[in-house]
Design a protein around this motif. Structure first.
Motif, PDB file in Angstrom:
ATOM      1  N   GLN A 181      35.514   6.640  39.557  1.00  0.00           N
ATOM      2  CA  GLN A 181      36.498   7.328  40.399  1.00  0.00           C
ATOM      3  C   GLN A 181      36.931   8.655  39.775  1.00  0.00           C
ATOM      4  N   VAL A 182      37.125   8.678  38.455  1.00  0.00           N
ATOM      5  CA  VAL A 182      37.504   9.928  37.778  1.00  0.00           C
ATOM      6  C   VAL A 182      36.392  10.965  37.935  1.00  0.00           C
ATOM      7  N   ARG A 183      35.143  10.498  37.860  1.00  0.00           N
ATOM      8  CA  ARG A 183      34.028  11.421  38.102  1.00  0.00           C
ATOM      9  C   ARG A 183      34.087  11.966  39.524  1.00  0.00           C
ATOM     10  N   ARG A 184      34.292  11.062  40.486  1.00  0.00           N
ATOM     11  CA  ARG A 184      34.234  11.462  41.896  1.00  0.00           C
ATOM     12  C   ARG A 184      35.385  12.420  42.214  1.00  0.00           C
ATOM     13  N   SER A 185      36.575  12.136  41.694  1.00  0.00           N
ATOM     14  CA  SER A 185      37.770  12.920  42.055  1.00  0.00           C
ATOM     15  C   SER A 185      37.905  14.203  41.246  1.00  0.00           C
ATOM     16  N   LEU A 186      37.304  14.243  40.052  1.00  0.00           N
ATOM     17  CA  LEU A 186      37.551  15.401  39.187  1.00  0.00           C
ATOM     18  C   LEU A 186      36.270  15.947  38.554  1.00  0.00           C
ATOM     19  N   ILE A 187      35.695  15.188  37.643  1.00  0.00           N
ATOM     20  CA  ILE A 187      34.642  15.749  36.787  1.00  0.00           C
ATOM     21  C   ILE A 187      33.426  16.212  37.595  1.00  0.00           C
ATOM     22  N   ASP A 188      32.931  15.345  38.469  1.00  0.00           N
ATOM     23  CA  ASP A 188      31.733  15.710  39.228  1.00  0.00           C
ATOM     24  C   ASP A 188      32.030  16.727  40.324  1.00  0.00           C
ATOM     25  N   THR A 213      32.089  22.297  38.188  1.00  0.00           N
ATOM     26  CA  THR A 213      30.936  22.710  37.382  1.00  0.00           C
ATOM     27  C   THR A 213      31.290  22.477  35.905  1.00  0.00           C
ATOM     28  N   PRO A 214      30.266  22.374  35.041  1.00  0.00           N
ATOM     29  CA  PRO A 214      30.570  22.234  33.611  1.00  0.00           C
ATOM     30  C   PRO A 214      31.483  23.363  33.105  1.00  0.00           C
ATOM     31  N   GLU A 215      31.292  24.563  33.630  1.00  0.00           N
ATOM     32  CA  GLU A 215      32.136  25.687  33.240  1.00  0.00           C
ATOM     33  C   GLU A 215      33.576  25.460  33.684  1.00  0.00           C
ATOM     34  N   GLN A 216      33.765  24.904  34.861  1.00  0.00           N
ATOM     35  CA  GLN A 216      35.125  24.624  35.336  1.00  0.00           C
ATOM     36  C   GLN A 216      35.784  23.502  34.523  1.00  0.00           C
ATOM     37  N   VAL A 217      34.983  22.527  34.097  1.00  0.00           N
ATOM     38  CA  VAL A 217      35.533  21.479  33.226  1.00  0.00           C
ATOM     39  C   VAL A 217      36.053  22.123  31.935  1.00  0.00           C
ATOM     40  N   LEU A 252      42.243  28.141  38.187  1.00  0.00           N
ATOM     41  CA  LEU A 252      42.914  26.905  38.609  1.00  0.00           C
ATOM     42  C   LEU A 252      42.918  26.789  40.134  1.00  0.00           C
ATOM     43  N   GLY A 253      42.999  27.927  40.803  1.00  0.00           N
ATOM     44  CA  GLY A 253      42.893  27.910  42.267  1.00  0.00           C
ATOM     45  C   GLY A 253      41.537  27.385  42.717  1.00  0.00           C
ATOM     46  N   GLU A 254      40.474  27.809  42.041  1.00  0.00           N
ATOM     47  CA  GLU A 254      39.136  27.336  42.412  1.00  0.00           C
ATOM     48  C   GLU A 254      38.951  25.862  42.052  1.00  0.00           C
ATOM     49  N   ILE A 255      39.474  25.489  40.881  1.00  0.00           N
ATOM     50  CA  ILE A 255      39.343  24.098  40.419  1.00  0.00           C
ATOM     51  C   ILE A 255      40.091  23.151  41.365  1.00  0.00           C
ATOM     52  N   THR A 256      41.328  23.506  41.696  1.00  0.00           N
ATOM     53  CA  THR A 256      42.096  22.615  42.580  1.00  0.00           C
ATOM     54  C   THR A 256      41.501  22.620  43.990  1.00  0.00           C
ATOM     55  N   GLY A 257      40.932  23.741  44.399  1.00  0.00           N
ATOM     56  CA  GLY A 257      40.233  23.764  45.686  1.00  0.00           C
ATOM     57  C   GLY A 257      39.071  22.781  45.703  1.00  0.00           C
ATOM     58  N   ALA A 258      38.323  22.738  44.603  1.00  0.00           N
ATOM     59  CA  ALA A 258      37.192  21.804  44.502  1.00  0.00           C
ATOM     60  C   ALA A 258      37.681  20.357  44.477  1.00  0.00           C
ATOM     61  N   MET A 259      38.805  20.120  43.817  1.00  0.00           N
ATOM     62  CA  MET A 259      39.369  18.756  43.781  1.00  0.00           C
ATOM     63  C   MET A 259      39.797  18.320  45.178  1.00  0.00           C
ATOM     64  N   ILE A 260      40.424  19.223  45.909  1.00  0.00           N
ATOM     65  CA  ILE A 260      40.871  18.889  47.267  1.00  0.00           C
ATOM     66  C   ILE A 260      39.665  18.630  48.162  1.00  0.00           C
ATOM     67  N   ALA A 261      38.611  19.438  47.993  1.00  0.00           N
ATOM     68  CA  ALA A 261      37.399  19.228  48.784  1.00  0.00           C
ATOM     69  C   ALA A 261      36.759  17.885  48.466  1.00  0.00           C
ATOM     70  N   ALA A 262      36.817  17.478  47.179  1.00  0.00           N
ATOM     71  CA  ALA A 262      36.239  16.190  46.781  1.00  0.00           C
ATOM     72  C   ALA A 262      36.998  15.036  47.418  1.00  0.00           C
ATOM     73  N   ALA A 263      38.266  15.262  47.722  1.00  0.00           N
ATOM     74  CA  ALA A 263      39.082  14.217  48.362  1.00  0.00           C
ATOM     75  C   ALA A 263      39.065  14.383  49.875  1.00  0.00           C
TER      76      ALA A 263
END
Lengths: 173, 173
Positions: free
Chosen positions: A122-129, A132-136, B139-150
């Motif tokens: 779930q952590v992968r699905r919601s955040l890590i995956d 991008t590695p750069e964003q991590v 952080l705007g791009e990262i949180t955008g990606a998190m929201i898209a994942a959800a």
């Protein structure tokens, strides 16, 4: 304060709101998966994680409060629930009359090991995956800066966490 | 799932834990400031914000639940507390017998305006000013990606939020 308020710019406001939305979505998904698949809210899971990594799989309640997301009263309630399920036991600290120790049981360790794969997925699905590695990497720097900004509290928390209770393993093992 | 668990790398694990620590520190600080200076937990403040931005400063309870961090039962409790303080009123929806409308009162708008400068200052201290402008953008791009994942959940949430209750302003203004 009112006269000198530095309001957020439109961009900052957008990022702040996205941050809130992203966090609520993430924590809702992480909590939901753990409750659904393991019957453990995320906060409870984290208590088990903190105990599993401590020497003797045991921590003073005050250390556990510092390490976890709980106030001391809510932590006490949570640990009672975990005790009822046989996942944790709580005993008096031999070297400090004020202190109580929470220790992970073998059953608690087994519950943690059973819950971990689904949680990690779930952590992968919601955040890590989702990143991008750069964003991590960027998120590591960003969260590091956020923790540093909170440092007065964080620093005192770390000091408290360093106060050990010697004799834990003698008491419990 | 167990056989194919893609465990987090050491770096990913570190970022995930930092993310948790940073969020707890941030939300603790933001909540603490609002409670201390305005007597409003952050979730309550957000209810007032959502209402203040809605047409007629009013939303159906179901829309408010979607927009806020609360489950429907917790939202109902929170709105009751805000009603007791005269910050919100709740009335039946004229066009939908199932629905109830929460509306911000003038007193609620005043409370929000009084609380906002200190809150913004805290958000700056805990997040925005702790980051470089480039990190805010990241952080705007990262949180955008998190929201898209959800997005499956987010998408259904948006649909629900689009269901308006016509006649709100006729009812309440």
């Amino acid at each position: 304060m009112e006269t000198s308020t530095r309001w957020l710019t439109a961009e900052e406001q957008k990022v702040w709101r996205q941050f809130l939305t992203a966090c609520y979505a993430l924590f809702g998904a992480v909590d939901g998966q753990l409750i659904r698949d393991s019957g453990l809210p995320h906060g409870y899971y984290e208590i088990l994680v903190h105990l599993s990594e401590a020497p003797g799989r045991a921590l003073r309640m005050s250390q556990l409060a510092t390490a976890s997301t709980f106030s001391k009263s809510r932590l006490s309630h949570a640990v009672s629930r975990l005790e009822e399920r046989g996942l944790v036991i709580r005993v008096d600290c031999a070297t400090d009359r004020r202190g109580q120790i929470a220790q992970l049981t073998d059953q608690g360790m087994a519950a943690l090991e059973a819950a971990a794969p689904g949680h990690v997925e779930q952590v992968r699905r919601s955040l890590i995956d989702a990143l991008t590695p750069e964003q991590v990497r960027q998120l590591g720097e960003i969260t590091g800066a956020m923790i540093a900004a909170a440092s007065p509290d964080a620093a005192s928390g770390c000091q408290e966490a360093d106060v050990g209770c010697h004799g834990i393993e003698d008491d419990l093992r």
